[in-house]
Design an enzyme around this catalytic site. Sequence first.
Site, PDB file in Angstrom:
ATOM      1  N   PHE A  34      -2.888  -3.019   5.384  1.00  0.00           N
ATOM      2  CA  PHE A  34      -2.578  -1.809   5.912  1.00  0.00           C
ATOM      3  C   PHE A  34      -4.703  -2.615   7.039  1.00  0.00           C
ATOM      4  CE2 PHE A  34      -6.086  -0.108   3.022  1.00  0.00           C
ATOM      5  CZ  PHE A  34      -6.494   0.587   3.009  1.00  0.00           C
ATOM      6  N   ARG A  35      -5.548  -2.634   6.470  1.00  0.00           N
ATOM      7  CA  ARG A  35      -6.657  -3.233   7.085  1.00  0.00           C
ATOM      8  C   ARG A  35      -6.156  -4.616   8.393  1.00  0.00           C
ATOM      9  NH1 ARG A  35     -10.716  -3.980   5.096  1.00  0.00           N
ATOM     10  NH2 ARG A  35     -10.061  -5.034   2.636  1.00  0.00           N
ATOM     11  N   GLN A 104      -9.189  -5.137  -6.108  1.00  0.00           N
ATOM     12  CA  GLN A 104      -9.043  -3.697  -5.588  1.00  0.00           C
ATOM     13  C   GLN A 104      -8.080  -2.976  -4.920  1.00  0.00           C
ATOM     14  OE1 GLN A 104     -12.397  -4.996  -2.530  1.00  0.00           O
ATOM     15  NE2 GLN A 104     -11.790  -6.997  -3.218  1.00  0.00           N
ATOM     16  N   ILE A 106      -4.132  -0.994  -5.466  1.00  0.00           N
ATOM     17  CA  ILE A 106      -3.336   0.277  -6.037  1.00  0.00           C
ATOM     18  C   ILE A 106      -2.590  -0.118  -6.545  1.00  0.00           C
ATOM     19  CG2 ILE A 106      -5.744   1.038  -4.624  1.00  0.00           C
ATOM     20  CD1 ILE A 106      -3.967   2.753  -2.925  1.00  0.00           C
ATOM     21  N   ASP A 107      -1.882  -1.001  -6.519  1.00  0.00           N
ATOM     22  CA  ASP A 107      -0.253  -0.811  -6.578  1.00  0.00           C
ATOM     23  C   ASP A 107       0.118  -0.868  -7.988  1.00  0.00           C
ATOM     24  OD1 ASP A 107      -0.381  -3.703  -7.339  1.00  0.00           O
ATOM     25  OD2 ASP A 107      -1.100  -4.240  -5.192  1.00  0.00           O
ATOM     26  N   HIS A 122     -10.170   0.650  -7.205  1.00  0.00           N
ATOM     27  CA  HIS A 122     -10.064   1.502  -5.645  1.00  0.00           C
ATOM     28  C   HIS A 122      -8.942   2.141  -6.529  1.00  0.00           C
ATOM     29  CE1 HIS A 122     -11.001  -1.848  -2.895  1.00  0.00           C
ATOM     30  NE2 HIS A 122     -12.610  -1.033  -3.524  1.00  0.00           N
ATOM     31  N   CYS A 153       0.333  25.200 -10.394  1.00  0.00           N
ATOM     32  CA  CYS A 153      -0.600  25.892 -10.345  1.00  0.00           C
ATOM     33  C   CYS A 153      -0.627  26.466  -9.297  1.00  0.00           C
ATOM     34  CB  CYS A 153      -1.217  25.758 -11.745  1.00  0.00           C
ATOM     35  SG  CYS A 153      -3.056  24.358 -10.781  1.00  0.00           S
ATOM     36  N   SER A 192     -11.504 -11.521   1.569  1.00  0.00           N
ATOM     37  CA  SER A 192     -12.320 -12.171   2.259  1.00  0.00           C
ATOM     38  C   SER A 192     -13.949 -11.809   1.785  1.00  0.00           C
ATOM     39  CB  SER A 192     -12.489 -11.602   3.763  1.00  0.00           C
ATOM     40  OG  SER A 192     -12.228 -10.549   3.989  1.00  0.00           O
ATOM     41  N   ILE A 232      -2.664 -16.854  -2.664  1.00  0.00           N
ATOM     42  CA  ILE A 232      -3.043 -17.249  -4.021  1.00  0.00           C
ATOM     43  C   ILE A 232      -1.556 -17.890  -5.060  1.00  0.00           C
ATOM     44  CG2 ILE A 232      -3.158 -15.157  -4.576  1.00  0.00           C
ATOM     45  CD1 ILE A 232      -5.480 -15.705  -6.110  1.00  0.00           C
TER      46      ILE A 232
END
Length: 241
Positions: A34-35, A104, A106-107, A122, A153, A192, A232
């Site tokens: 996304f970056r 890094q 989050i998946d 992350h 709640c 990177s 990779i």
Amino acid sequence: MSKINLLQEIIDTSNNIVFFGGAGVSTESGIPDFRSENGIFESLRKYGDTPENLVSHSYYLDHTEEFFNYYKDNLVFDEAMPNPAHTALAKLEKAGKLRAVITQNIDGLHQKAGSKNVMELHGSIHRNYCQICGKQYGLNHILESDGIPRCECGGVVKPDVVLYEEPLNNTIMNFSIDYISRAETLIIGGTSLVVYPAAGLINYFNGKNLVLINKSETPYDNLASLVINDAIGEVFSQIKI
């Protein structure tokens, strides 16, 4: 000797390997960075802001519903499947060669591939918690909620993901530093090495073999035992475990 053969030799002769990976590990599973330039363009076009701002702690507090709209559209890919990099690392762990995966991402794809000892710097999209009572929720609760996900709640259910402006988890960082400082071989892939503090973990490595696998150059290429500029997953698909 080819670079793939050299990597094979390093893996074959190492019994204390640690892997540290970034977004490039998951792009071959169809999860976009996304970056990336395209990600930035899309976020500006569709949401009028940069990815860094859209997934910041401030934006989460000030524009909670818009945050969740962006988050679900751009950071959650629950149907993505592990690629050869994920599966190879899980096999290396099962074989007793790989001590830890530090990621890094989050998946949760490393766990889906079978890896057990995963340090998620992350956080993870699969863990979510109520900010009032602390009740835990799975990913489906986020995906099935309209607007802001709520707990029974009434509290907001926040993803256990480290946003910009938020600190990394000290316990996870300390475990990661310990694994890297003790490793004989450190394989870094799909990053990177420019996003800190995570990128600074490389400075704790004191071992024998530093392997960097990334499509582009990194600031640490001159320190590496082996540099492979390729995807990779493609690299690990050629490794025998």
